[in-house]
Design an enzyme around this catalytic site. Sequence first.
Site, PDB file in Angstrom:
ATOM      1  N   ASP A  78     -25.149 -26.345 -62.716  1.00  0.00           N
ATOM      2  CA  ASP A  78     -23.920 -25.561 -62.352  1.00  0.00           C
ATOM      3  C   ASP A  78     -23.333 -24.838 -63.567  1.00  0.00           C
ATOM      4  O   ASP A  78     -22.733 -25.599 -64.296  1.00  0.00           O
ATOM      5  CB  ASP A  78     -23.037 -26.620 -61.545  1.00  0.00           C
ATOM      6  N   ASP A  97     -21.818 -17.902 -61.786  1.00  0.00           N
ATOM      7  CA  ASP A  97     -21.547 -19.238 -61.458  1.00  0.00           C
ATOM      8  C   ASP A  97     -22.562 -19.730 -60.545  1.00  0.00           C
ATOM      9  O   ASP A  97     -22.408 -19.642 -59.208  1.00  0.00           O
ATOM     10  CB  ASP A  97     -20.130 -19.559 -60.729  1.00  0.00           C
TER      11      ASP A  97
HETATM   12  C1  LIG Z   1     -16.118 -23.722 -54.590  1.00  0.00           C
HETATM   13  C2  LIG Z   1     -16.576 -24.226 -55.782  1.00  0.00           C
HETATM   14  N1  LIG Z   1     -16.035 -23.267 -56.930  1.00  0.00           N
HETATM   15  C3  LIG Z   1     -14.926 -23.503 -57.717  1.00  0.00           C
HETATM   16  O1  LIG Z   1     -14.427 -24.460 -57.133  1.00  0.00           O
HETATM   17  C4  LIG Z   1     -14.537 -22.687 -58.678  1.00  0.00           C
HETATM   18  C5  LIG Z   1     -13.271 -22.286 -58.923  1.00  0.00           C
HETATM   19  C6  LIG Z   1     -12.090 -22.230 -57.949  1.00  0.00           C
HETATM   20  C7  LIG Z   1     -10.903 -22.423 -58.413  1.00  0.00           C
HETATM   21  C8  LIG Z   1      -9.858 -22.191 -57.456  1.00  0.00           C
HETATM   22  C9  LIG Z   1      -9.997 -21.895 -56.235  1.00  0.00           C
HETATM   23  C10 LIG Z   1     -11.456 -21.708 -55.900  1.00  0.00           C
HETATM   24  C11 LIG Z   1     -12.541 -21.657 -56.747  1.00  0.00           C
HETATM   25  C12 LIG Z   1     -13.180 -21.506 -60.205  1.00  0.00           C
HETATM   26  S1  LIG Z   1     -14.719 -21.747 -60.976  1.00  0.00           S
HETATM   27  C13 LIG Z   1     -15.388 -22.731 -59.843  1.00  0.00           C
HETATM   28  N2  LIG Z   1     -16.660 -22.989 -59.953  1.00  0.00           N
HETATM   29  C14 LIG Z   1     -16.934 -24.181 -59.933  1.00  0.00           C
HETATM   30  O2  LIG Z   1     -16.458 -25.199 -59.565  1.00  0.00           O
HETATM   31  C15 LIG Z   1     -18.649 -24.702 -60.079  1.00  0.00           C
HETATM   32  N3  LIG Z   1     -18.829 -25.791 -59.397  1.00  0.00           N
HETATM   33  C16 LIG Z   1     -18.627 -26.237 -58.129  1.00  0.00           C
HETATM   34  C17 LIG Z   1     -19.376 -27.635 -57.716  1.00  0.00           C
HETATM   35  C18 LIG Z   1     -18.924 -27.923 -56.446  1.00  0.00           C
HETATM   36  C19 LIG Z   1     -17.765 -27.929 -55.663  1.00  0.00           C
HETATM   37  N4  LIG Z   1     -17.925 -28.273 -54.427  1.00  0.00           N
HETATM   38  C20 LIG Z   1     -19.256 -28.441 -53.942  1.00  0.00           C
HETATM   39  C21 LIG Z   1     -20.056 -28.830 -52.994  1.00  0.00           C
HETATM   40  C22 LIG Z   1     -21.256 -28.965 -53.266  1.00  0.00           C
HETATM   41  C23 LIG Z   1     -21.993 -28.873 -54.117  1.00  0.00           C
HETATM   42  C24 LIG Z   1     -21.363 -28.320 -55.290  1.00  0.00           C
HETATM   43  C25 LIG Z   1     -19.983 -28.294 -55.275  1.00  0.00           C
END
Ligand SMILES: CCNC(=O)c1c(-c2ccccc2)csc1NC(=O)CNCCc1c[nH]c2ccccc12
Length: 330
Positions: free
Chosen positions: A34, A218
């Site tokens: 990730d 990402d």
């Molecule tokens: C939807 C996932 N992505 C995020 O929340 C995110 C945000 C983000 C912040 C606020 C609102 C929406 C997205 C910024 S950077 C960013 N990127 C990450 O956070 C990367 N890691 C995601 C890990 C992750 C979140 N939920 C999962 C469910 C299954 C497998 C992996 C995951």
Amino acid sequence: DSGSARASPEQYDIQYLTPVEIGTPPQTLNLDVDSGSSDLWVFSTEMPASSVKGQAQYDPSKSSTAKRVQDATWNITYGDNSYSEGIVYKDVVNVGGVSFDAQAVEAATAVSQTFTTDANDDGLLGLAFSTINTVQPSQEKTFFDNVASELDAALWTADLKYHKSGCYDFGVIDDSKYTGQITYTDVDSSDGFWMFDVSGYGIGNNTFQSTSFQGIADTGTTLAMLPAQVVKAYYKQVRGAKLDNSQGGYVFPCQANLPSFVYGVGNARYEIPGQYINYAPVDNDGTTCFGGIQSDAGIGFAILGDILLKSAFVVFDASENVPRLGFAKK
Ligand SMILES: CCNC(=O)c1c(-c2ccccc2)csc1NC(=O)CNCCc1c[nH]c2ccccc12
């Protein structure tokens, strides 16, 4: 030193899982590499059995090299409100043949339902910048930061594919994995992400719009979260598309013929086939489908997730004092 590890897609390419060996003798867990977060956390024997539904669990008591980091804890909440938390060990971690003997392995003591229900995902391997690692009271380094000085080149690459297995390579650029030139662009890592300027976008055969916006590369986010205006313009070209807040974004008839989407890096252009943007059905009879491109409203920057990254060969390069991202066609 260099190495290569497989990235195998889950259903609908919701995420890609990579086998990672932890401890002595090695315990293999399948982790979600990730580039959008910086904690290496795993399902573990330290969590209640009720939260484990098929995942492999790291068992530090069975690893002769595991050492508890006294008083260290971590907790992380993602934008989809999924979260995990726990305690910390140092242990040997090996990814695709690249090994570090004292990697912070964050053993979960609790995870949210999203993670419990994903039976094949045993945790995450964060490769964003260590400045956003959540371990307290003293922050830990990512696997990449720990091994960078041992690598032949301080970089790693992502070669994700549509409904097929791809690869993460460490320390080497495999020229057989891309065509043409790699276009590099500087990264602003001040927020801890691989953040760069997208130089513009194009929808189908319409003219390319040279309006730049900031986004992060990402690999841990499934979809592409783009500026609302871009997303609105895209779905205007899709008959029957609508913003359905009960589904949390744009949906359209699964039979829709989706236009391709082009994003710019510098003077280079990368095209996502329309088919990649039909993410998954939202209903059992498969009439309505959820879009792979959604709005980044409220986030503060765009997220170039797997939907976009899988159309390119991507280089995460920390070999110079300013980190940079490289993109190439394949
Ligand atoms: C939807 C996932 N992505 C995020 O929340 C995110 C945000 C983000 C912040 C606020 C609102 C929406 C997205 C910024 S950077 C960013 N990127 C990450 O956070 C990367 N890691 C995601 C890990 C992750 C979140 N939920 C999962 C469910 C299954 C497998 C992996 C995951």
